[in-house]
Design a protein around this motif. Structure first.
Motif, mmCIF file in Angstrom:
data_model
loop_
_atom_site.group_PDB
_atom_site.id
_atom_site.type_symbol
_atom_site.label_atom_id
_atom_site.label_comp_id
_atom_site.label_asym_id
_atom_site.label_seq_id
_atom_site.Cartn_x
_atom_site.Cartn_y
_atom_site.Cartn_z
ATOM 1 N N ASP A 501 0.909 -1.246 -0.023
ATOM 2 C CA ASP A 501 -0.052 -0.143 -0.035
ATOM 3 C C ASP A 501 0.723 1.069 0.074
ATOM 4 O OD1 ASP A 501 -2.206 -1.191 -0.154
ATOM 5 O OD2 ASP A 501 -2.850 -1.349 1.834
ATOM 6 N N TYR A 502 2.041 1.179 -0.087
ATOM 7 C CA TYR A 502 2.937 2.232 -0.272
ATOM 8 C C TYR A 502 3.370 2.531 -1.674
ATOM 9 C CZ TYR A 502 6.695 5.626 1.009
ATOM 10 O OH TYR A 502 7.311 6.525 1.453
ATOM 11 N N GLU A 503 3.060 3.949 -1.979
ATOM 12 C CA GLU A 503 3.384 4.289 -3.445
ATOM 13 C C GLU A 503 4.870 4.419 -3.811
ATOM 14 O OE1 GLU A 503 2.311 8.126 -6.324
ATOM 15 O OE2 GLU A 503 0.946 7.594 -4.871
ATOM 16 N N VAL A 504 5.253 3.472 -4.925
ATOM 17 C CA VAL A 504 6.538 3.511 -5.372
ATOM 18 C C VAL A 504 6.836 4.275 -6.663
ATOM 19 C CG1 VAL A 504 8.425 2.078 -6.097
ATOM 20 C CG2 VAL A 504 6.767 1.339 -4.112
ATOM 21 N N PHE A 505 5.771 4.258 -7.249
ATOM 22 C CA PHE A 505 6.018 4.831 -8.823
ATOM 23 C C PHE A 505 4.456 5.106 -9.630
ATOM 24 C CE2 PHE A 505 7.148 3.884 -13.646
ATOM 25 C CZ PHE A 505 7.996 4.765 -13.672
ATOM 26 N N LYS A 506 4.635 6.174 -10.520
ATOM 27 C CA LYS A 506 3.404 6.514 -10.836
ATOM 28 C C LYS A 506 3.672 7.151 -12.293
ATOM 29 C CE LYS A 506 0.517 9.462 -8.400
ATOM 30 N NZ LYS A 506 -0.137 10.557 -8.177
ATOM 31 N N GLN A 507 2.741 6.708 -13.023
ATOM 32 C CA GLN A 507 2.774 7.119 -14.627
ATOM 33 C C GLN A 507 1.572 7.802 -14.930
ATOM 34 O OE1 GLN A 507 5.461 6.751 -16.432
ATOM 35 N NE2 GLN A 507 4.913 7.653 -18.379
ATOM 36 N N THR A 508 1.815 8.886 -15.570
ATOM 37 C CA THR A 508 0.444 9.548 -16.057
ATOM 38 C C THR A 508 0.502 9.912 -17.600
ATOM 39 O OG1 THR A 508 1.523 11.717 -15.648
ATOM 40 C CG2 THR A 508 0.128 10.859 -13.835
#
Length: 546
Positions: A501-508
């Motif tokens: 549940d810990y955000e590591v990476f994001k792509q938009t």
């Protein structure tokens, strides 16, 4: 800061995440089940009823009821007033008295009738005239008048001639004169005055009023007039008691008194009066029972909990997603209805397994799989095995002998989804050499999303978009040495990678817009001396609810 927390291992533990999620799911299931329960249904019914205007009005009505303000009280008071009124008291005393009974027995009796008859006679004018009569003597009788006529006829010439002939003894000649009227009348009267009846009359005593039947009637009347019954009867008849009785008997007042008396003796009145005088009547009502049941339910742990959590955001993550795919690997073998143990296109086009030119391994059908204790393992190990290799630069497939074997599974034939949450609890094993991966594919080489994979002793998150666009990040290899929950959250405008549940990476950018299927695979990009495996505890996929 994110990298620092990851490097320091400050993310939530897998067991804590699972415990919290399992607890949340369990509680959410409890919420859904309780929302359909009879207890909640009953509470909602009571809540609507007890808090309704109708209920409150009825409650207030019951609580403010007063006997003194009731119709029953008014009727009771009306009866008491009537029952104490002098005329009714006298009426009932008279009605139930011995005198009234005696009076009613005398009324219409022969004695009263005779008295009334005699009274009328005695007080009549003819009777009073009779009382004034003079004494009747012989000279006032018819016999005396005949006697005087007889003596007068003696002086009649014919009678003298007749008597003279008789004195001379000329009887036959005298008899010849008998037909003469005066002589005939004379002879008849003579015979009469010489009769015993005449002589008795001649010697009569004078007749007075006392010798008449009227006098007897007078005496009878006087006797009756002094009779105790007659005196009582007329005294009672003229009494105020009887006058009051006659005035009220059959009246509306008496009728109303009887009506009220009968009503006050009914069970209906007695029960209603008792109810109205009862200070605890509300506590004995069905409304009170419902209110108590409502208050009890309102304080129950389940109801308090339900209303505390039902509108909270506690379950938003569960409410806004729907489980569309899962495998807990709790069967004795891999479920081949869900999983294909080959590359999707290899199965579809060749009906065979294949590896890529750069792979040091080939994929077996089931030799490199193991299930136990609800854990599915894909092992990569040294093993001589011949298989096919795909190399587009050389025009397709060729046979090759591999020194290692591994395994691959996917849902290309059974399950695909666009957008959603893709999760798996995995122990990757980040030893240098083995290449373990959890990734998504569509029908072409790209888009390709690595939810997580190993490489160079690290854990990687990759995204390969159409047109050779790619993005990636990595985290410390220590996260491959234990079980962690790897998640990809895929929406129309972004991809978010998470571990526990810990955000590591994001792509938009370049977000895929086509259904993709799940893949798990082992393999090698460098030789290893021993074997290595990836362990999967469970896989779950959710779709977002609109």
């Amino acid at each position: 800061m994110a990298k620092l927390k990851l490097s320091l291992g400050l993310i939530p533990s897998t067991s804590k995440i699972e415990q919290e999620e399992n607890a949340l799911i369990e509680e959410f299931e409890k919420l859904k089940k309780f929302s359909e329960s009879d207890e909640l249904k009953r509470f909602n019914e009571l809540d609507a009823r007890v808090n309704s205007t109708d209920f409150k009005t009825k409650k207030k009505h019951i609580e403010t009821l007063s006997f003194k303000d009731s119709e029953e009280y008014n009727k009771e008071q009306e009866f008491k007033r009537l029952d104490k009124s002098k005329d009714l008291v006298m009426y009932f005393k008279t009605r139930d008295s011995v005198d009234m009974k005696k009076y009613q027995e005398l009324e219409g009796s022969d004695k009263i009738k005779r008295y009334e008859e005699l009274k009328k006679t005695v007080n009549s004018a003819s009777f009073k005239e009779k009382q004034k009569m003079k004494p009747i003597t012989f000279k006032r009788t018819e016999e005396y008048n005949k006697f005087k006529e007889y003596k007068k006829l003696k002086s009649d010439s014919n009678v003298k001639a007749y008597n003279k002939l008789l004195r001379k003894g000329k009887k036959e000649e005298a008899e010849k004169l008998v037909g003469v009227a005066s002589i005939s009348r004379y002879l008849g009267l003579g015979e009469f005055i010489n009769s015993d009846a005449f002589l008795e009359k001649k010697n009569m005593k004078p007749i007075t009023f006392k010798d008449t039947d009227e006098y007897k009637q007078l005496q009878e009347y006087k006797n009756l007039n002094n009779d105790p019954d007659i005196k009582f009867f007329y005294k009672f008849k003229s009494s105020k008691e009887l006058s009051n009785f006659n005035a009220l008997n059959g009246s509306q007042k008496i009728s109303r008194h009887g009506e009220l008396k009968n009503y006050l003796q009914t069970d209906e009145f007695k029960e209603r009066k008792e109810y109205l005088l009862d200070k605890k009547r509300y506590e004995k009502s069905d409304l009170f029972k419902e209110e108590q049941e409502y208050e009890k339910l309102k304080k129950s742990d389940d109801i308090v909990w339900y209303f505390k959590v039902k509108d909270s955001d506690k379950f938003d993550v569960l409410k806004h997603r729907e489980l569309t795919f899962r495998d807990e690997f709790d069967e004795n073998s891999l479920n081949t209805k869900k999983w294909l143990t080959n590359h999707y296109w290899g199965d579809r086009l060749l009906n065979e397994r294949y590896s890529l030119e750069t792979d040091l391994h080939c994929y077996t059908e089931s030799e490199n799989f193991d299930i136990g204790s609800s854990i599915f393992s894909i092992s990569t190990r040294p093993q001589k095995k011949e298989g096919k290799v795909w190399n587009p630069d050389f025009g397709g497939f060729r046979n090759k002998e591999f020194n290692y074997t591994s395994g691959i599974i996917n849902t290309g034939k059974s399950f695909r989804q666009k957008h959603g949450v893709f999760q798996a609890k995995i122990k990757l094993n980040t030893a240098v050499g083995p290449r373990h991966a959890f990734y998504l594919l569509a029908d072409k080489v790209t888009p390709h999303i690595d939810v997580c994979r190993t490489g160079k002793g690290k854990v990687w998150m990759d995204f390969f978009a159409n047109g050779k666009k790619e993005a990636r990040t990595s985290i410390n290899g220590k996260y491959g040495r234990g079980f962690y929950i790897y998640t990809l959250e895929w929406t129309a405008d972004k991809l978010v990678w998470k571990i526990n549940d810990y955000e590591v990476f994001k792509q938009t950018a370049n977000i895929p817009n086509e259904p993709m299927y799940i893949n798990f695979s082992g393999g090698l990009d460098k030789p290893i001396s021993g074997s290595s495996s990836m362990e999967i505890d469970w896989v779950r996929v959710y779709q977002y609810k609109s």
